[in-house]
Design an enzyme around this catalytic site. Structure first.
Site, short mmCIF file in Angstrom:
data_model
loop_
_atom_site.label_atom_id
_atom_site.label_comp_id
_atom_site.label_asym_id
_atom_site.label_seq_id
_atom_site.Cartn_x
_atom_site.Cartn_y
_atom_site.Cartn_z
N GLU A 159 -4.04 6.28 -2.51
CA GLU A 159 -3.53 4.91 -2.65
C GLU A 159 -4.47 3.90 -2.00
OE1 GLU A 159 0.29 4.45 -0.81
OE2 GLU A 159 0.70 2.55 -1.84
N ASP B 288 2.28 -6.90 0.17
CA ASP B 288 3.37 -6.70 1.14
C ASP B 288 3.25 -7.36 2.51
OD1 ASP B 288 3.80 -5.09 -1.05
OD2 ASP B 288 4.74 -3.48 0.11
#
Ligand SMILES: *[C@@H]1O[C@H](CO)[C@@H](O)[C@H](O)[C@H]1NC(C)=O
Ligand SMILES: *[C@@H]1O[C@H](CO)[C@@H](O)[C@H](O)[C@H]1NC(C)=O
Ligand SMILES: *[C@@H]1O[C@H](CO)[C@@H](O)[C@H](O)[C@H]1NC(C)=O
Length: 812
Positions: free
Chosen positions: A782, A551
């Site tokens: 995560e 990202d």
């Protein structure tokens, strides 16, 4: 991860050029007018049909022969399963339209204060202490522990074959409390059965003599006729009620329950309790009562407390006993023991000397990956430059694991390639089925959408503006990692038993490879560029590259066609190597893949294009400057304070074409982590030194994503967009780094000892930290903070973070 946090605009550049119709020949000689008109008409008609052809390419399947030929009852032992990873607990079948069962629960005194205390979908906001599968084999059984404010709900299920419809199963839901501190407190368990819109069949509540519900009877095309019984087996039952209703959709089951609660006192008791409203079925003007599609049973009991739900297929007529009580216990114990033996055979953690608690942790991590495998059905939404807007993809099933049951309960393309490493270690057949499902989602162009949002439940978790997938955009082709892993670890098995799998998938792999190799090319030969960056925005400090999976990892400050991305080049080099190996296994004479691999792995060429002489590190190249910052535009003095404009990027120096030197991090490591650099190269030596440098990436908890020295280290990308891949420690790329240090410590070369040392330390740091953070927080995360190692982002995240099991087992 490309988590659709930001909508990706369709790339403005045409990645493909179509010739043909543009070149109309000049007609110099005289022709009758109507002949000319006719030619024009045909021309126009041809143009429209060509335009129509372009428009439909994005949602035309790759070819009609699907890879998935066994579905539904063709795999009876995987027919029923916990294929709704987004719920705390639920079983359904691997059918497009299934009977769906599930659990909700609440503590009555808390629900009266707040209706959100009804638990159903895994939500981070629920703030559960933890929930995870402790054991799950993907086929026959599972045991999950859910801790809600020190009340422990254990949900276990066992399946048994028999009859013609995938057998039967029994579920136990057992509520106890951690230190008996909530004993005596009431809890309400709601177990429901629902049928999806297009399921052919019906369900109805079975009501006993005392007007109490005893279960559900039904019959569907996929299941024949069946019975479901709900039996309290331990503890004091305080209340027992039911709801038989029509729910507007699978995404609105919780709302339907909340809507049908009422306060009532039951027989023999003055106390008013929350009960379900019973039969709530509309009657048609003709006086016919409509059939329910949703039946829920509520049982309220005092902790400790236990209920059993038994699903029986009426096609199973010759059975000797019921799967309940001690039969359940015996079968569960049998499956557990098989699971535990198999776990040790594969991962060998006990023989490696791990403690019992570490082994339980690893079983839990594996079981969550396996227990989060879902079955989804529906159509994605896609777009190309030829479509006026988003158009539906074809309706398709997807059998896939998910990154996170709470936050990402759907399929993600690049995550799935990492999941495949662990899943195939455990159960090769399951993984091959998953791969086949994904490759059936390839369109005629060779493109596979990167995020799969299929069905009402999945869709309900994603804001509409993030749903559309754009066909110019890639995502790392990580299924080549899985395929490479299969060739390395399961070579004989693949040749012996799965030759046909390779043979059948090969044309799709060729198409996929070709899609990457053509649509993502850079301007210079052998260079590649991720599409989908926004070159116009002034909101972002560094325009994101969602397609790369990383990202907000900083790239060239000004997206341009001159960019070349080192990670993408390495992915394609790696893919060509895997393709060349598969080509060889299949005895094809095609040399193109090995030639492409030789070309892309030529270290001299690689270094010319990507080795930055000034920093002595691999880097992207592009139009770049470091001199950017976010600033709030100055506003006229009379502007009211509440309408402050958002900060925008200010560029203080003209960007120039150069190496993106100031973004040392995961991207710089790709030639190393995908094992493209020569074991004897001085570049390897330098990379190994850089890896150990605590000012760059090294921490006690693993490698951070971006060097501390980078100007964008831990910087917000917009005023509101927190850093994601700008410092945090991510398991997937750490796993690949450990794997590479392992490789370079084994192949001959001068830097073997250096690689070996890093291998040991990095591996140990990662394992220690993930377990420690699990101990502290109850979750696998995560990503992890680079200062304290603390868990960050969504949780539980038992997708690629579960690769920690392979680190423990040293399987690469
Ligand atoms: C629930 O399960 C646990 C673990 O299997 C067991 O120790 C406990 O006795 C059970 N509780 C009840 C109420 O049966
Ligand atoms: C990949 O693209 C390059 C550059 O166009 C080409 O030379 C090569 O043959 C392609 N490789 C394969 C396997 O198609
Ligand atoms: C995690 O907790 C277990 C059980 O309390 C303990 O034995 C183990 O050492 C802990 N591990 C780490 C890495 O903190």
């Amino acid at each position: 991860m490309a988590r659709s946090k930001t909508y990706d605009k369709p790339s403005k550049t045409k990645s493909r050029t179509f010739t043909s119709l543009n070149s109309k020949k000049n007609t110099s000689f005289q022709m009758p007018v109507n002949y000319i008109l006719c030619v024009i008409c045909i021309g126009i008609a041809a143009w429209f049909s060509y335009k129509g052809y372009l428009e439909t390419r994005v949602n035309t399947p790759y070819n009609i022969d699907k890879l998935v030929i066994k579905s539904g009852l063709d795999s009876p032992d995987r027919y029923w399963g916990t294929y709704r990873p987004g719920t705390y607990f639920g079983l359904k079948t691997r059918d497009p339209h299934s009977l769906v069962t599930g659990l909700m629960w609440y503590f009555p005194h808390l629900l009266q204060q707040n209706r959100n205390r009804l638990r159903h979908w895994c939500e981070q906001g629920d703030g559960l202490d933890r929930y995870s599968w402790l054991e799950h084999d993907g086929r026959t059984f599972g045991i999950q522990e859910i801790v809600d404010n020190s009340a422990i709900l254990t949900t276990s299920f066992v399946k048994r074959p028999g009859g013609r419809y995938g057998g039967e199963w029994t579920v136990r839901i057992n509520v106890s409390s951690q230190h008996h501190d909530r004993d005596g407190e009431e809890i309400s368990l709601i177990f429901y059965t629902a049928i999806e819109d297009n399921t052919k069949g019906n369900i109805k509540a079975s009501i006993g003599n005392d007007e109490q519900i005893t279960g559900v009877k039904g019959s569907t095309k996929g299941l024949g006729s069946f019975d479901l019984r709900i039996i309290p087996i331990k503890g004091e039952v305080q209340e027992h009620s039911f709801l038989s209703a029509i729910a507007p959709g699978l995404n609105l089951l919780k709302e339907t329950i909340l809507h049908n609660f009422k306060l009532a006192s039951q027989k023999g008791s003055k106390k008013r309790r929350i009960v379900l409203a019973g039969e709530q079925l509309p009657i048609t003007p003709e006086g016919k009562r409509l059939d329910p599609n949703f039946i829920a049973t509520q049982v309220t009991g005092k902790i400790p407390f236990e209920i059993e739900i038994a699903y029986e297929s009426n096609s199973y007529t010759d059975k000797l006993d019921k799967l309940s009580g001690s039969n359940f216990d015996t079968l569960l114990e049998m499956h557990r023991s098989t699971f535990n033996t198999k776990f040790e055979q594969i991962f060998k953690l006990r023989s490696k000397g791990y403690s019992e608690s570490d082994i339980s942790f690893a079983k839990m991590a594996l079981s969550n990956m396996i227990g989060s495998i879902g079955y989804f059905y529906g159509n994605a939404q896609v777009q190309s430059i030829y479509t006026k807007g988003p158009v539906p993809y074809w309706k398709a099933p997807l059998y896939t694991a998910v990154p996170s049951r709470s936050f990402f309960p759907r399929g993600f393309l690049w995550d799935e390639g990492f999941h495949g490493l662990l899943i195939s270690s455990w159960d090769l057949e399951i993984e091959l089925d998953i791969i086949n499902h994904w490759f059936d989602l390839m369109n005629v162009e060779g493109w596979i959408p990167r995020e799969m949002i299929l069905g009402q439940e999945a869709l309900a978790k994603v804001p509409q503006e993030f749903v559309t997938q754009v066909n110019t955009n890639a995502n790392p082709p990580t299924f080549f990692l899985t395929l490479n892993f299969l060739i390395q670890h399961k070579h004989d098995e693949m040749l012996r038993e799965h030759f046909e799998f390779l043979d059948k998938i090969y044309p799709r792999l060729q198409a996929w490879f070709n899609w990457f190799n053509t649509t993502q090319q850079g301007n210079l030969p052998s260079t590649y560029r991720w599409r989908g960056r926004d070159g116009i925005t002034n909101r972002e400090l560094n325009p994101k590259t969602l397609t790369s999976g990383l990202d907000d990892y900083p790239r060239a400050s000004h997206p341009s066609e001159d960019e070349r991305h080192i990670d993408l080049r390495c992915w394609i080099a790696f893919a060509s190597n895997v393709m060349s190996q598969i080509t060889e296994i299949l005895h094809h004479s095609n040399k193109r893949y090995s030639e492409t691999f030789d070309y892309l792995s030529d270290n001299q060429l690689l270094n010319q294009l990507h080795w930055s002489p000034s920093t002595q590190a691999y880097a992207d190249y592009g139009l770049h400057t470091n001199k950017v910052k976010l600033e709030r535009p100055s506003i006229p003095s009379h502007t009211p304070p509440q309408v402050q404009p958002e900060k925008v990027r200010v560029v203080l120096e003209d960007p120039i074409l150069k190496y993106v030197d100031t973004s040392f991090g995961y991207v710089s490591l790709f030639p190393f982590i995908l094992q493209i650099i020569e074991p004897t190269s001085s570049q390897l030596d330098k990379i190994l030194d850089d890896l150990k440098n605590p000012n760059l990436l090294w921490t006690k908890f693993g490698l951070r994503s971006l060097a501390k020295t980078s100007p964008l280290y831990m910087k917000y990308n917009t005023e509101h967009d927190a850093p994601y891949w700008r410092g945090a420690i991510w398991m997937n790329l750490n796993y690949l780094t450990v794997r590479a240090t392992h490789y370079y410590s084994k192949v001959d070369g001068p830097y073997q000892p250096k690689a070996k040392k890093i291998y040991n330390e990095l591996r140990q740091n990662l394992i220690q930290n993930v377990i420690k953070q699990y101990n502290i927080s109850g979750y696998i995360w995560e990503n992890y903070g680079d200062n304290q190692g603390d868990g960050k982002g969504s949780h539980p995240f038992t997708g690629w973070t579960s690769l920690v099991v392979l680190l423990m087992a040293e399987i690469y």
